[in-house]
Design a protein around this motif. Structure first.
Motif, PDB file in Angstrom:
ATOM      1  N   ILE A   1      37.148  39.158  34.180  1.00 19.15           N
ATOM      2  CA  ILE A   1      35.971  39.930  34.603  1.00 19.15           C
ATOM      3  C   ILE A   1      35.838  39.877  36.120  1.00 19.15           C
ATOM      4  CG2 ILE A   1      33.428  39.908  34.624  1.00 19.15           C
ATOM      5  CD1 ILE A   1      33.483  39.183  31.670  1.00 19.15           C
ATOM      6  N   TYR A   2      35.757  41.071  36.715  1.00 15.17           N
ATOM      7  CA  TYR A   2      35.432  41.196  38.135  1.00 15.17           C
ATOM      8  C   TYR A   2      34.303  42.216  38.209  1.00 15.17           C
ATOM      9  CZ  TYR A   2      40.290  39.638  37.995  1.00 15.17           C
ATOM     10  OH  TYR A   2      41.447  38.984  37.670  1.00 15.17           O
ATOM     11  N   ILE A   3      33.086  41.756  38.399  1.00 14.97           N
ATOM     12  CA  ILE A   3      31.947  42.680  38.419  1.00 14.97           C
ATOM     13  C   ILE A   3      31.018  42.360  39.583  1.00 14.97           C
ATOM     14  CG2 ILE A   3      31.792  43.213  35.942  1.00 14.97           C
ATOM     15  CD1 ILE A   3      29.462  41.067  35.859  1.00 14.97           C
ATOM     16  N   SER A   4      30.228  43.374  39.952  1.00 14.35           N
ATOM     17  CA  SER A   4      29.082  43.150  40.837  1.00 14.35           C
ATOM     18  C   SER A   4      27.900  43.891  40.242  1.00 14.35           C
ATOM     19  CB  SER A   4      29.347  43.670  42.246  1.00 14.35           C
ATOM     20  OG  SER A   4      30.402  42.939  42.837  1.00 14.35           O
ATOM     21  N   ILE A   5      26.763  43.227  40.235  1.00 12.81           N
ATOM     22  CA  ILE A   5      25.536  43.830  39.684  1.00 12.81           C
ATOM     23  C   ILE A   5      24.628  44.176  40.862  1.00 12.81           C
ATOM     24  CG2 ILE A   5      23.588  43.484  38.138  1.00 12.81           C
ATOM     25  CD1 ILE A   5      25.146  41.299  36.737  1.00 12.81           C
TER      26      ILE A   5
ATOM     27  N   VAL B   1      29.069  47.283  38.535  1.00 16.73           N
ATOM     28  CA  VAL B   1      30.351  47.856  38.950  1.00 16.73           C
ATOM     29  C   VAL B   1      31.455  46.906  38.488  1.00 16.73           C
ATOM     30  CG1 VAL B   1      31.789  48.400  40.955  1.00 16.73           C
ATOM     31  CG2 VAL B   1      29.388  49.121  40.898  1.00 16.73           C
ATOM     32  N   LEU B   2      32.367  47.449  37.682  1.00 17.53           N
ATOM     33  CA  LEU B   2      33.479  46.644  37.166  1.00 17.53           C
ATOM     34  C   LEU B   2      34.787  47.193  37.716  1.00 17.53           C
ATOM     35  CD1 LEU B   2      34.293  45.277  33.732  1.00 17.53           C
ATOM     36  CD2 LEU B   2      35.774  47.088  34.566  1.00 17.53           C
ATOM     37  N   ALA B   3      35.650  46.327  38.184  1.00 16.44           N
ATOM     38  CA  ALA B   3      37.001  46.743  38.571  1.00 16.44           C
ATOM     39  C   ALA B   3      37.997  46.055  37.647  1.00 16.44           C
ATOM     40  CB  ALA B   3      37.274  46.371  40.025  1.00 16.44           C
ATOM     41  N   GLU B   4      38.967  46.832  37.183  1.00 15.09           N
ATOM     42  CA  GLU B   4      40.022  46.212  36.359  1.00 15.09           C
ATOM     43  C   GLU B   4      40.789  45.195  37.196  1.00 15.09           C
ATOM     44  OE1 GLU B   4      40.511  46.715  33.134  1.00 15.09           O
ATOM     45  OE2 GLU B   4      38.999  48.292  32.958  1.00 15.09           O
TER      46      GLU B   4
END
Ligand code: BTN
Length: 249
Positions: A57-61, A33-36
């Motif tokens: 980069i702001y992500i959660s796997i 999940v990526l958020a701008e």
């Protein structure tokens, strides 16, 4: 061949970690999940993670399959495997990156990447593991200067803008390429590389723990990725988590 993953992009979320926790049941294994931007990005120790720059980069796997709550599963060390993957990719981009146990990636003593994982347990069983990553790729000097700890961004280090999507796809390819083997073999399979990228080893450090700070010489890591700290009276402390301060960093 990299193992497949799927990428879910959002213009804005409060926090990718919170989104994944709230929607875990509907998110497949290996969803990224990526958020701008994030309006409420969290860091470790209740800190905020500056998250208003879409070129970072702001992500959660979301990880579900093959994980279980038993000592043989290297759950806690997955973030260390990711930290090492980030560190090596930054080095390939020309940055003199290094690790600060357990999960920070620094360049010249300044933080460039932070990882924050969450475990979701339902009815005594592991429902999933959420691995959140924030990586500063493109920032103005003023913006990193406003962060409440020494920080930097890749563009400032290498002197040119960074293509976020290209960096991200290389990172995720690398991560998933080795992920299945890492789950089988655990921290011992990365211990040598992780140790080699940890320049604070051998130095006297302070580790802030929930019950207060402890000082000692950083002596190495055990097979679970825990830090071995030799205190001034010669005791060996085995630490699972903590916030490391290295003198002059
Ligand atoms: C740290 O304090 O070092 C951890 C920072 C982790 C930040 C990332 S950004 C994406 C994910 N969502 C969050 O709210 N936090 C993590």
């Amino acid at each position: 061949m990299p193992e497949p993953y799927s990428l879910a992009r959002f213009d804005a979320l409060t926090s990718t970690n919170d989104y994944c926790l709230e929607h875990l049941g509907g998110l497949a294994d290996r969803t990224v999940v990526l958020a701008e931007v994030q309006s409420d990005g969290h860091g470790r120790f209740e800190r905020r993670w500056i998250s208003h720059i879409p070129d970072n980069i702001y992500i959660s796997i979301v990880l579900k399959s093959g994980l279980f709550l038993e000592p043989s599963c290297p759950l806690a060390a997955i973030t260390q495997y990711m930290a090492l993957t980030v560190c090596r990719l930054l080095q390939e981009c020309g940055a003199d990156a290094a690790l600060k146990w357990p999960n920070d990636v620094l360049v010249e003593g300044r933080k460039i990447c932070g990882l924050l994982s969450r475990t979701s347990i339902s009815n005594g069983r592991l429902a999933g593991y959420i691995l959140g990553a924030g990586i500063n790729l493109n920032m103005e000097a003023d913006a990193v200067g406003a962060i409440d700890q020494p920080a930097t961004a890749l563009n400032l280090v290498i002197g040119r803008p960074v293509d976020r999507d290209l960096f991200l796809s290389r990172l995720l390819d690398r991560f998933f390429e080795g992920y299945a083997a890492f789950l089988r073999k655990g921290f011992p399979s990365i211990k040598e590389q992780y140790t080699a990228q940890s320049p604070f080893l051998g130095r006297t450090i302070t580790v802030n723990l929930p019950d207060g700070p402890v000082q000692g010489k950083a002596a190495g890591f055990d097979d679970e990725g825990r830090l071995r700290l030799v205190t001034p009276d010669g005791d060996i402390r085995i630490l699972m988590v903590g916030d490391v301060t290295v003198p002059n960093d």
